[in-house]
Scaffold this active site. Structure first.
Site, PDB file in Angstrom:
ATOM      1  CG  HIS A 267      -2.012  -1.059   1.066  1.00 50.90           C
ATOM      2  ND1 HIS A 267      -1.755  -2.410   1.218  1.00 50.90           N
ATOM      3  CD2 HIS A 267      -3.329  -0.979   0.773  1.00 50.90           C
ATOM      4  CE1 HIS A 267      -2.863  -3.094   1.041  1.00 50.90           C
ATOM      5  NE2 HIS A 267      -3.836  -2.245   0.764  1.00 50.90           N
TER       6      HIS A 267
ATOM      7  CG  ASP B 164      -3.952  -2.455   8.415  1.00 49.77           C
ATOM      8  OD1 ASP B 164      -5.036  -2.626   7.819  1.00 49.77           O
ATOM      9  OD2 ASP B 164      -3.039  -1.720   7.977  1.00 49.77           O
TER      10      ASP B 164
ATOM     11  CB  SER C   9      -8.641  -6.822   3.696  1.00 45.60           C
ATOM     12  OG  SER C   9      -8.092  -8.103   3.476  1.00 45.60           O
TER      13      SER C   9
ATOM     14  CE  LYS D 261     -17.158 -17.987  12.767  1.00 48.45           C
ATOM     15  NZ  LYS D 261     -16.328 -18.426  13.914  1.00 48.45           N
TER      16      LYS D 261
END
Length: 332
Positions: A44, A172, A174, A225
């Protein structure tokens, strides 16, 4: 190959200024991209920069735009990013959440019309460094199939939770097993994923990052989930910001822009004294890390603790950048 922080920042700065971004904004944006890369989050940082420039050239990102406050309800505020530069605006919004928390104990900023914030962990870390719990998340364009589907209809919608421990503890993540950025990192390195990250074209679980990048059948974190978490995070961000949902971004926009984000800061010191806080956090960390190891050669890690080590290594030895990525940066 290895590059210095200064080389990275200069390359980013040059590309931004050559595209009409004013010098002050370009410097701040280049600084954040370089800091992200230096911290070891290549996916990123440097790897994402060519994509950022593409969106800048396409007009998705408006470099001279500034976020505007729309609604104020005490500890909660609603802002419009006006498609400004994502990482700079996200930093401002977490700063604002911290200011609100200083007054109210908790601060929540809901942001609409935003752009990709690059490394979401930067903003949780930003809060934790000042002694606050930092929580933030974003929605995205649809890049993941909901559980049981083949077609992308939900976002990876990363969630960040940062705790002001010593060192800072931070998740952190996704809502997919791996971000698309990490798929790219592993593909460029010629590595398989350590665990299954998606499905191949025949519907079998696979560890091949390139296959998943291509067919976009990425695996939700925790299967159903992660799929469910992605959906509710999208709903909350959409409602609180009065912004665009994953469905709206995907169906109405030509690319990923105009997304919705949430920034929360909690001032822990209003609820617990410093020595007690530190002792409780240390006990949690010690209890976890002293568990009997499944593999004697593999330490039990706490989330986010590796970033301090990675940063020190990159400052000492230089920052590793993939040759092909650096060539793209130089050509911008």
């Amino acid at each position: 190959m290895k590059v210095t922080f200064e080389q990275l920042k200069a390359a980013f700065n040059r590309a931004l200024i050559s595209r009409g971004v004013d010098s002050e904004t370009a410097d701040a944006c280049a600084e954040m991209f370089a800091r992200t890369t230096e911290s070891g989050v290549y996916s990123h940082g440097v790897n994402r920069f060519p994509r950022f420039i593409q969106q800048l050239e396409n007009g998705d990102i408006i470099p001279d735009a500034q976020p505007k406050r729309i609604t104020s309800l005490g500890a909660i505020e609603q802002w419009d990013a006006q498609r400004s530069i994502g990482n700079l605006t996200a930093k401002k919004m977490m700063d604002r959440a911290i200011e609100l928390a200083a007054d109210h104990g908790i601060g929540l900023v809901a942001l609409r019309n935003a752009n990709h914030w690059m490394r979401g962990g930067s903003y949780g870390w930003q809060a934790a460094e000042k002694g606050y719990i930092g929580i933030c998340w974003t929605n995205s364009i649809a890049v993941m199939p909901p559980w049981g589907a083949k077609e992308c209809r939900i976002g990876t919608n990363p969630l960040i939770v940062a705790i002001p421990s010593t060192p800072i503890t931070m998740v952190d993540m996704s809502m997919s097993m791996f971000s698309y950025g990490m798929l790219e990192v592993n593909r460029l390195a010629g590595r398989q994923l350590p665990v299954d990250g998606g499905f191949d074209d025949e519907g079998n679980l696979t560890k091949e990052p390139g296959v998943i990048e291509k067919n976009r059948r990425i695996l939700p974190m925790g299967y159903w989930k992660g799929s469910g978490m992605s959906i509710v995070l999208d709903m909350i961000a959409t409602l609180l910001s009065d912004g665009a949902s994953v469905a709206e971004v995907t169906q109405d926009n030509s690319d990923e822009y105009g997304i919705s984000q949430i920034f929360i800061a909690i001032e822990v010191d209003k609820l617990i004294d410093g020595p007690t806080r530190d002792a409780k956090l240390q006990r949690i960390m010690d209890y976890v890390t002293t568990a009997e190891r499944a593999d004697e050669n593999q330490a039990i890690r706490l989330p986010g603790h590796e970033f301090t080590t990675l940063l020190a290594e990159n400052r000492r030895n230089g920052i590793t950048v993939d040759d092909s990525v650096w060539a793209k940066i130089q050509a911008l």
